[in-house]
Design a protein around this motif. Sequence first.
Motif, mmCIF file in Angstrom:
data_model
loop_
_atom_site.group_PDB
_atom_site.id
_atom_site.type_symbol
_atom_site.label_atom_id
_atom_site.label_comp_id
_atom_site.label_asym_id
_atom_site.label_seq_id
_atom_site.Cartn_x
_atom_site.Cartn_y
_atom_site.Cartn_z
ATOM 1 N N ALA A 220 0.813 -1.221 0.000
ATOM 2 C CA ALA A 220 0.000 0.000 0.000
ATOM 3 C C ALA A 220 0.841 1.262 0.000
ATOM 4 C CB ALA A 220 -0.928 -0.015 1.219
ATOM 5 N N TRP A 221 2.061 1.222 0.573
ATOM 6 C CA TRP A 221 2.839 2.459 0.696
ATOM 7 C C TRP A 221 3.238 3.038 -0.651
ATOM 8 C CZ3 TRP A 221 7.688 2.865 -1.406
ATOM 9 C CH2 TRP A 221 8.425 1.705 -1.622
ATOM 10 N N LEU A 222 3.378 2.185 -1.665
ATOM 11 C CA LEU A 222 3.814 2.675 -2.966
ATOM 12 C C LEU A 222 2.802 3.656 -3.553
ATOM 13 C CD1 LEU A 222 5.996 2.528 -5.125
ATOM 14 C CD2 LEU A 222 4.779 0.596 -6.136
ATOM 15 N N ALA A 223 1.518 3.452 -3.262
ATOM 16 C CA ALA A 223 0.482 4.366 -3.766
ATOM 17 C C ALA A 223 0.590 5.743 -3.116
ATOM 18 C CB ALA A 223 -0.902 3.776 -3.511
ATOM 19 N N ARG A 224 1.247 5.841 -1.954
ATOM 20 C CA ARG A 224 1.420 7.116 -1.258
ATOM 21 C C ARG A 224 2.690 7.844 -1.682
ATOM 22 N NH1 ARG A 224 -2.933 8.176 -1.077
ATOM 23 N NH2 ARG A 224 -2.184 10.085 -0.061
ATOM 24 N N LEU A 225 3.567 7.134 -2.400
ATOM 25 C CA LEU A 225 4.828 7.737 -2.823
ATOM 26 C C LEU A 225 4.587 8.692 -3.986
ATOM 27 C CD1 LEU A 225 7.951 7.783 -2.525
ATOM 28 C CD2 LEU A 225 8.019 5.935 -4.231
ATOM 29 N N THR A 226 4.924 9.955 -3.788
ATOM 30 C CA THR A 226 4.692 10.961 -4.833
ATOM 31 C C THR A 226 5.983 11.464 -5.465
ATOM 32 O OG1 THR A 226 4.685 12.754 -3.188
ATOM 33 C CG2 THR A 226 2.552 11.737 -3.752
ATOM 34 N N ARG A 227 7.086 11.465 -4.683
ATOM 35 C CA ARG A 227 8.350 12.004 -5.202
ATOM 36 C C ARG A 227 9.519 11.134 -4.758
ATOM 37 N NH1 ARG A 227 5.263 15.962 -3.155
ATOM 38 N NH2 ARG A 227 4.634 17.690 -4.479
ATOM 39 N N LEU A 228 10.485 11.025 -5.629
ATOM 40 C CA LEU A 228 11.686 10.253 -5.351
ATOM 41 C C LEU A 228 12.877 11.032 -5.906
ATOM 42 C CD1 LEU A 228 13.194 7.736 -4.445
ATOM 43 C CD2 LEU A 228 12.281 6.520 -6.431
ATOM 44 N N VAL A 229 13.768 11.472 -5.001
ATOM 45 C CA VAL A 229 14.910 12.290 -5.410
ATOM 46 C C VAL A 229 16.200 11.499 -5.193
ATOM 47 C CG1 VAL A 229 16.109 14.489 -5.151
ATOM 48 C CG2 VAL A 229 13.643 14.358 -4.690
ATOM 49 N N PHE A 230 16.980 11.365 -6.263
ATOM 50 C CA PHE A 230 18.244 10.634 -6.205
ATOM 51 C C PHE A 230 19.402 11.631 -6.173
ATOM 52 C CE2 PHE A 230 15.237 8.017 -8.662
ATOM 53 C CZ PHE A 230 15.308 6.804 -7.975
ATOM 54 N N LEU A 231 20.307 11.455 -5.225
ATOM 55 C CA LEU A 231 21.494 12.296 -5.109
ATOM 56 C C LEU A 231 22.727 11.448 -5.439
ATOM 57 C CD1 LEU A 231 20.709 14.021 -1.666
ATOM 58 C CD2 LEU A 231 20.135 14.857 -3.948
ATOM 59 N N GLY A 232 23.277 11.628 -6.620
ATOM 60 C CA GLY A 232 24.481 10.892 -6.990
ATOM 61 C C GLY A 232 24.331 9.388 -6.965
ATOM 62 N N THR A 233 23.215 8.871 -7.453
ATOM 63 C CA THR A 233 22.976 7.419 -7.460
ATOM 64 C C THR A 233 23.587 6.772 -8.703
ATOM 65 O OG1 THR A 233 20.947 7.520 -6.148
ATOM 66 C CG2 THR A 233 21.185 5.661 -7.629
ATOM 67 N N PRO A 234 24.370 5.706 -8.538
ATOM 68 C CA PRO A 234 24.979 5.022 -9.695
ATOM 69 C C PRO A 234 23.982 4.093 -10.395
ATOM 70 C CG PRO A 234 25.646 3.922 -7.685
ATOM 71 C CD PRO A 234 24.814 5.114 -7.264
ATOM 72 N N HIS A 235 23.013 4.675 -11.066
ATOM 73 C CA HIS A 235 21.960 3.874 -11.706
ATOM 74 C C HIS A 235 22.527 2.851 -12.688
ATOM 75 C CE1 HIS A 235 18.676 6.184 -9.995
ATOM 76 N NE2 HIS A 235 19.262 7.303 -10.374
ATOM 77 N N HIS A 236 23.644 3.211 -13.341
ATOM 78 C CA HIS A 236 24.261 2.290 -14.295
ATOM 79 C C HIS A 236 25.693 1.952 -13.883
ATOM 80 C CE1 HIS A 236 20.749 2.561 -16.737
ATOM 81 N NE2 HIS A 236 20.908 3.837 -16.992
ATOM 82 N N GLY A 237 25.941 1.964 -12.601
ATOM 83 C CA GLY A 237 27.211 1.478 -12.092
ATOM 84 C C GLY A 237 28.232 2.549 -11.757
ATOM 85 N N ALA A 238 29.305 2.077 -11.105
ATOM 86 C CA ALA A 238 30.386 2.952 -10.662
ATOM 87 C C ALA A 238 31.716 2.407 -11.182
ATOM 88 C CB ALA A 238 30.405 3.025 -9.134
ATOM 89 N N PRO A 239 32.577 3.273 -11.723
ATOM 90 C CA PRO A 239 33.841 2.819 -12.317
ATOM 91 C C PRO A 239 34.757 2.077 -11.355
ATOM 92 C CG PRO A 239 33.368 5.093 -12.941
ATOM 93 C CD PRO A 239 32.370 4.711 -11.885
ATOM 94 N N LEU A 240 34.777 2.455 -10.073
ATOM 95 C CA LEU A 240 35.696 1.823 -9.137
ATOM 96 C C LEU A 240 35.424 0.327 -9.000
ATOM 97 C CD1 LEU A 240 36.144 4.411 -6.247
ATOM 98 C CD2 LEU A 240 37.808 3.729 -7.989
ATOM 99 N N GLU A 241 34.153 -0.080 -8.966
ATOM 100 C CA GLU A 241 33.844 -1.506 -8.855
ATOM 101 C C GLU A 241 34.202 -2.233 -10.154
ATOM 102 O OE1 GLU A 241 32.694 -5.375 -8.594
ATOM 103 O OE2 GLU A 241 33.424 -3.958 -7.100
ATOM 104 N N ARG A 242 33.972 -1.578 -11.287
ATOM 105 C CA ARG A 242 34.368 -2.219 -12.546
ATOM 106 C C ARG A 242 35.885 -2.396 -12.597
ATOM 107 N NH1 ARG A 242 29.793 0.672 -14.611
ATOM 108 N NH2 ARG A 242 30.987 2.490 -15.278
ATOM 109 N N GLY A 243 36.635 -1.440 -12.007
ATOM 110 C CA GLY A 243 38.084 -1.570 -11.920
ATOM 111 C C GLY A 243 38.472 -2.746 -11.042
#
Length: 380
Positions: free
Chosen positions: A225-248
């Motif tokens: 039920a909580w998902l229906a109450r979620l109106t906004r989602l703010v991402f601060l520096g999120t590695p949505h497609h990964g981070a170079p250090l882990e690939r290294g």
Amino acid sequence: MPDPARVFATAQGASRLAFDGVEQLTRIVEAMHANIAAAPSPLGRGTNGRTRGITGFVYDSVRFVNAGARAALDGALGLMPDLAAPAGERQPSEVWRAVLNGVLGDHLAASENPLAIPMRLRREGDERGKLIVLIHGLCMNDRQWTRKGHDHGEALARELGATPVYVHYNTGRHVSDNGRELADQLEELLAGWSTPTPELAIVAHSMGGLVARSACQLAAEQGHAWLARLTRLVFLGTPHHGAPLERGGSWVDQLLGVSPYSAPLARLGMLRSAGITDLRHGSVREADWHGHDRFAGRADRRVPTPLPVGVACYALAGGRDALVPVASALGRHRQPGRELAFPEAHCWVGEGLNHFDLLDRPEVYERLRENLSAAAPGPR
């Protein structure tokens, strides 16, 4: 004065980790010894990592003594009172504990080490207005939202009349495991909220954004039920497609594995947590890693996971972020099927800002406040 029970719990957790370290180091040294003794080709496969005869007996003896000492000390410390400090009584040691969980948290959880951080939600103030959930990043804890005297949660609560709820979790576990637990805890939190239908917003830094996306995906699948109450989602520096250090780190593992003489050292890199390896490509689902060797290869096996439907999503990035590239933070990908559909107006890059500046710089807070003050999306 330090809490004796907390001291004993920390000592027990540290001793278990030390004995685990001796066991791993013994395996590495024995494997190198076996490969050198076998004199294999400098390239290719080595032995199975075990020695024989008197040499093997010596290594087995080391393991036997280590296991016995571990059992004796662990048993003695286990007799001490098991009283964890209340969630609000954070100590300076929580900083290094958060780092330890980020690096080895999956091992700590699997071995039931007292140093493993259990997920919990910390609420500040009375229940009022909008509910803002804040999720920290890798190797951090819920108190580290305060940086240079500023806390986004406290400031938003003051200006928007909101209630901040801070998530504290073990960042070394798989993102999907933390996402599942967060989805369940948010469902329980809102079920017991005094206001029947509070508006919910999430602010997530770094890995916290992947955990938020995972929780939303699982909530949609399970009908929370909580998902229906979620109106906004703010991402601060999120590695949505990964981070170079882990690939290294993945490249280092593969290079060490080329020779039987260096291959045992690759085990050191393989001690890094599941949470860290999830950052290679930005994995948010169990299907992204289940049934696969998380250290093998560099293929992106992720199941495309879009942003939650009907939620206004915003991506804020640091222009000088050495940990998360701007394209990854904004959800951009060369494969259209993996692109995250952030509206251009919902993307922002702070020129000259690094990964941690996103936690305290005034221009970031102003953008954040603006995002959370905008008109809420229509009903879903």
